[in-house]
Write a protein that holds these residues in place. Structure first.
Motif, PDB file in Angstrom:
ATOM      1  N   ALA A  80     -17.837  33.434  18.457  1.00  0.00           N
ATOM      2  CA  ALA A  80     -17.445  32.326  19.325  1.00  0.00           C
ATOM      3  C   ALA A  80     -15.993  32.408  19.759  1.00  0.00           C
ATOM      4  CB  ALA A  80     -17.707  30.998  18.612  1.00  0.00           C
ATOM      5  N   THR A  81     -15.158  32.983  18.920  1.00  0.00           N
ATOM      6  CA  THR A  81     -13.731  33.136  19.226  1.00  0.00           C
ATOM      7  C   THR A  81     -13.153  34.191  18.296  1.00  0.00           C
ATOM      8  OG1 THR A  81     -11.595  31.986  19.399  1.00  0.00           O
ATOM      9  CG2 THR A  81     -13.050  31.309  17.605  1.00  0.00           C
ATOM     10  N   ARG A  82     -12.016  34.755  18.699  1.00  0.00           N
ATOM     11  CA  ARG A  82     -11.308  35.655  17.799  1.00  0.00           C
ATOM     12  C   ARG A  82     -10.087  34.969  17.176  1.00  0.00           C
ATOM     13  NH1 ARG A  82     -11.397  42.020  19.659  1.00  0.00           N
ATOM     14  NH2 ARG A  82     -13.619  42.294  19.215  1.00  0.00           N
ATOM     15  N   ALA A  83      -9.910  33.703  17.513  1.00  0.00           N
ATOM     16  CA  ALA A  83      -8.785  32.957  16.950  1.00  0.00           C
ATOM     17  C   ALA A  83      -9.022  32.692  15.460  1.00  0.00           C
ATOM     18  CB  ALA A  83      -8.607  31.638  17.687  1.00  0.00           C
ATOM     19  N   CYS A  84      -8.027  33.012  14.636  1.00  0.00           N
ATOM     20  CA  CYS A  84      -8.123  32.804  13.196  1.00  0.00           C
ATOM     21  C   CYS A  84      -6.732  32.960  12.600  1.00  0.00           C
ATOM     22  CB  CYS A  84      -9.083  33.824  12.569  1.00  0.00           C
ATOM     23  SG  CYS A  84      -9.264  33.651  10.772  1.00  0.00           S
ATOM     24  N   PRO A  85      -6.341  32.055  11.682  1.00  0.00           N
ATOM     25  CA  PRO A  85      -5.005  32.137  11.093  1.00  0.00           C
ATOM     26  C   PRO A  85      -4.876  33.145   9.961  1.00  0.00           C
ATOM     27  CG  PRO A  85      -6.141  30.213  10.250  1.00  0.00           C
ATOM     28  CD  PRO A  85      -7.038  30.821  11.288  1.00  0.00           C
ATOM     29  N   LEU A  86      -5.997  33.797   9.563  1.00  0.00           N
ATOM     30  CA  LEU A  86      -5.927  34.748   8.460  1.00  0.00           C
ATOM     31  C   LEU A  86      -5.537  36.140   8.963  1.00  0.00           C
ATOM     32  CD1 LEU A  86      -9.063  33.720   6.358  1.00  0.00           C
ATOM     33  CD2 LEU A  86      -6.740  32.796   6.316  1.00  0.00           C
ATOM     34  N   ALA A  87      -5.250  37.027   8.016  1.00  0.00           N
ATOM     35  CA  ALA A  87      -4.877  38.409   8.343  1.00  0.00           C
ATOM     36  C   ALA A  87      -5.623  39.350   7.406  1.00  0.00           C
ATOM     37  CB  ALA A  87      -3.370  38.597   8.223  1.00  0.00           C
ATOM     38  N   CYS A  88      -6.948  39.265   7.411  1.00  0.00           N
ATOM     39  CA  CYS A  88      -7.773  40.007   6.456  1.00  0.00           C
ATOM     40  C   CYS A  88      -7.635  41.515   6.669  1.00  0.00           C
ATOM     41  CB  CYS A  88      -9.227  39.588   6.600  1.00  0.00           C
ATOM     42  SG  CYS A  88      -9.459  37.803   6.383  1.00  0.00           S
TER      43      CYS A  88
END
Length: 386
Positions: free
Chosen positions: A23-31
């Motif tokens: 749905a989106t590539r927005a994410c606050p993590l840095a896996c």
């Protein structure tokens, strides 16, 4: 073989068993392994609300019962229209699961909202048995606690919960402890994701085929006390068949030192104590482009989220036409085209290896899976008639 490996009810060349939408590539993590190389902000080119509703109508057009529809990311909670879209998809008869990141958006209020909108399941990631191990992999402090809190709240709300663990060198010797956490907290299923070298995952050290084989046998053992599956570990189906046949003959599998250490740790933790499952959950016979389809945040249609080749875009062509008619998808559904030892393997029709990993390592979708240790023809019993 039906009781050992399950097949979808509908032919996989006609319709997928599961559709996953990024749905989106927005994410606050840095896996460390992130396929999507997620960013902090949303891409303006991602599917908008009407595009997403059109996609869901296309999925519904496959017929009933509809394919399972999973909304993933990035972090799908970064989309303010998430619940609106879940409601719309549910009204079309879609069974919807949500796969959020373990972030501060994983709140009780948000979980109530997605459940009330119609979502039936939640998928969460656990890549370490402790906060220190999990948070180091996810790149942000606090993720472990957010994940466990969200997991517990989801179960309280009646959502089914799938727990995913990325099997890397980071998590390899922690798998028994992670399994103990999953059994303690309770989950519908625990999935071991065998890393595919794409996105940030290209920077992580590969496992050896022998280590992977030991992991698959350990996951099979865990299946006696909790439901287990794999992602991009298609040879788990071969292992299930082999273990079933060996058990009938009163024989044990040949395993290595990693299996021994994981089993010893699991025994120490009491993982295998207590009542066994009355029925073992058979793995599902699906793979890239073969019962499985992935739609990117911009609408590109891929055989898998880990196989970055597009067969078309849902903005321009209906998903059923792409899935059924694409040369790429049709080639992946033909085991006679497999190369190397995958092509020679007596388990090819039920396994076929990871096409995503083959492509990630060799650049060829039909090459042999480089993480499979099995040599065709060396199993002493015939798999026929299982």
């Amino acid at each position: 073989m039906k009781h050992v490996v399950r097949s979808p009810k509908h032919p996989v060349d006609e319709r997928p068993f599961i559709v996953i939408w990024e749905a989106t590539r927005a994410c606050p993590l840095a896996c460390l392994h992130c396929r999507a190389e997620a960013q902090l902000t949303r891409d303006p080119a991602e599917l908008n609300g009407e595009d997403a509703r059109s996609l869901m109508r296309q999925i519904a057009s496959f017929g009933k019962p509809s394919p399972l529809f999973v909304i993933t990311g990035g972090d799908p909670f970064q989309r303010p229209d998430l619940c609106e879209l879940i409601r719309y998809g549910t009204s079309l008869g879609l069974r919807i699961a949500v796969s959020p990141s373990g972030t501060p958006t994983l709140t009780y209020e948000n979980l109530v909202a997605v459940r009330e909108a119609g979502a039936v399941a939640l998928s969460l990631s656990l890549d370490g048995s402790t906060a220190e191990r999990h948070d180091a992999f996810r790149g942000v402090p606090g993720v472990y606690d957010w994940t466990l809190d969200g997991w517990r709240m989801a179960r309280e709300l009646g959502l089914k919960v799938q727990i995913n663990t990325t099997v890397t060198r980071h998590s390899l010797h922690d798998l028994a402890d992670i399994a103990a956490v999953v059994r303690r907290e309770g989950a519908m299923i625990w999935s071991g994701f065998l890393l595919v070298p794409t996105g940030r995952g290209e920077q992580l050290d590969a496992l050896t085929p022998e280590e992977v084989e030991d992991v698959l046998h350990f996951l099979y053992d865990c299946g006696a006390v909790m439901a287990t599956k794999t992602t991009e570990g298609h040879h788990f189906r071969r292992v299930a068949i082999q273990r079933t046949i060996l058990a009938r003959h009163g024989e044990l599998p040949q395993t290595g030192p990693l299996y021994a250490s994981l089993t010893a740790r699991a025994t120490e933790l009491g993982l295998f104590s207590g009542p066994a499952r009355s029925v073992r959950r058979p793995p599902m016979d699906v793979g890239s482009g073969r019962g499985f389809v992935f739609v990117s945040h911009t609408g590109e249609v891929h055989p898998s989220g880990f196989l970055p080749l597009s067969a078309g875009n849902v903005k321009n062509h209906p998903l059923p036409a792409i899935y059924q008619g694409s040369a790429l998808f049709n080639s992946l559904r033909d085991p006679s085209l497999l190369e190397g030892k995958c092509g020679r393997c007596e388990f090819a029709t039920v396994c076929g290896g990871s096409r995503s990993r083959a492509y990630g390592v060799t650049g060829r979708t039909l090459a042999a899976d480089p993480w499979c240790a099995y040599e065709p023809g060396t199993f002493e019993f015939s798999p026929a008639g299982v």
